[in-house]
Scaffold this motif. Sequence first.
Motif, short mmCIF file in Angstrom:
data_model
loop_
_atom_site.label_atom_id
_atom_site.label_comp_id
_atom_site.label_asym_id
_atom_site.label_seq_id
_atom_site.Cartn_x
_atom_site.Cartn_y
_atom_site.Cartn_z
N GLN A 89 0.82 -1.21 0.00
CA GLN A 89 0.00 0.00 0.00
C GLN A 89 0.86 1.26 0.00
OE1 GLN A 89 -3.36 -0.15 2.81
NE2 GLN A 89 -2.90 -2.33 3.07
N GLY A 90 2.17 1.10 -0.14
CA GLY A 90 3.08 2.24 -0.17
C GLY A 90 3.35 2.83 1.21
N LEU A 91 3.10 2.07 2.26
CA LEU A 91 3.30 2.54 3.63
C LEU A 91 4.52 1.88 4.25
CD1 LEU A 91 -0.45 2.32 4.67
CD2 LEU A 91 0.84 4.41 4.16
N THR A 92 5.13 2.58 5.19
CA THR A 92 6.31 2.06 5.89
C THR A 92 5.86 1.36 7.16
OG1 THR A 92 7.66 3.85 5.02
CG2 THR A 92 8.52 2.67 6.94
N PRO A 93 6.19 0.08 7.31
CA PRO A 93 5.82 -0.64 8.53
C PRO A 93 6.45 0.00 9.77
CG PRO A 93 6.50 -2.17 6.82
CD PRO A 93 6.85 -0.80 6.34
N PRO A 94 5.69 0.09 10.86
CA PRO A 94 6.25 0.68 12.08
C PRO A 94 7.26 -0.26 12.73
CG PRO A 94 4.05 -0.16 12.49
CD PRO A 94 4.31 -0.32 11.01
N ARG A 95 8.22 0.33 13.45
CA ARG A 95 9.23 -0.44 14.15
C ARG A 95 9.40 0.13 15.55
NH1 ARG A 95 8.23 -3.72 11.25
NH2 ARG A 95 9.45 -4.69 9.63
N PRO A 96 9.63 -0.74 16.53
CA PRO A 96 9.89 -0.24 17.89
C PRO A 96 11.09 0.71 17.87
CG PRO A 96 9.62 -2.63 17.90
CD PRO A 96 9.68 -2.19 16.46
N GLY A 97 10.94 1.82 18.53
CA GLY A 97 12.01 2.80 18.58
C GLY A 97 12.06 3.69 17.36
N GLY A 98 11.26 3.40 16.36
CA GLY A 98 11.21 4.22 15.15
C GLY A 98 10.18 5.33 15.31
N PRO A 99 9.97 6.07 14.25
CA PRO A 99 8.97 7.13 14.32
C PRO A 99 7.58 6.55 14.57
CG PRO A 99 9.84 6.89 12.07
CD PRO A 99 10.61 5.96 12.94
N ALA A 100 6.75 7.34 15.19
CA ALA A 100 5.37 6.91 15.46
C ALA A 100 4.66 6.64 14.14
CB ALA A 100 4.63 7.97 16.26
N ALA A 101 3.79 5.64 14.16
CA ALA A 101 3.03 5.30 12.96
C ALA A 101 2.06 6.42 12.64
CB ALA A 101 2.29 3.99 13.16
N SER A 102 1.88 6.67 11.36
CA SER A 102 0.92 7.69 10.93
C SER A 102 -0.50 7.13 11.05
CB SER A 102 1.20 8.07 9.48
OG SER A 102 0.88 6.98 8.61
N GLY A 103 -1.46 8.00 10.96
CA GLY A 103 -2.86 7.57 10.98
C GLY A 103 -3.15 6.63 9.82
N ALA A 104 -2.53 6.87 8.66
CA ALA A 104 -2.75 6.00 7.51
C ALA A 104 -2.21 4.60 7.78
CB ALA A 104 -2.07 6.60 6.27
#
Length: 156
Positions: free
Chosen positions: A52-67
């Motif tokens: 879907q063109g989204l970056t999977p969240p990772r612990p310690g990484g940037p907060a996940a977007s609403g999308a």
Amino acid sequence: MNRRVLRALAALFLAVCATSCGGPRQPAVSLTPADTLKAAQVLLTDRCLTRQGLTPPRPGGPAASGAVDRALFGTGRAELTLELPGGQIVGHHTDGCLAAAERRLYGDQRRWFRAVTLVNNLKSRAPREDRAAYKELRAHGLTEARALLSASYNHS
């Protein structure tokens, strides 16, 4: 050469051949069943988000977007709900990448949701048929997860 040296050379040959002679590669680490299921779920949800063109969240990484949250967990009202004996209502979506991963691993998402919710919340007080469903579906999920991770590992 003595026998110990010959055995060591034979073992080295077999080890090298197993990884470079066209045979399937074996994972370098062994995972617990819970870690195997989690790794497969992360692999599936990452693939879904990436498509879907989204970056999977990772612990310690940037907060996940609403999308990312919507794509991962689903949107709208929870399609699956279950009231626990204490009156708490637990809900879960049937859309989103997590739901797709559950369907892929466990087959019947509705049955898995009921079984895992009751077993995790009620422990040994969960109805016998739900404990049996949990064991059956978890075993199925583990088989699927191992196959998925093995195929992914051997294609990387």
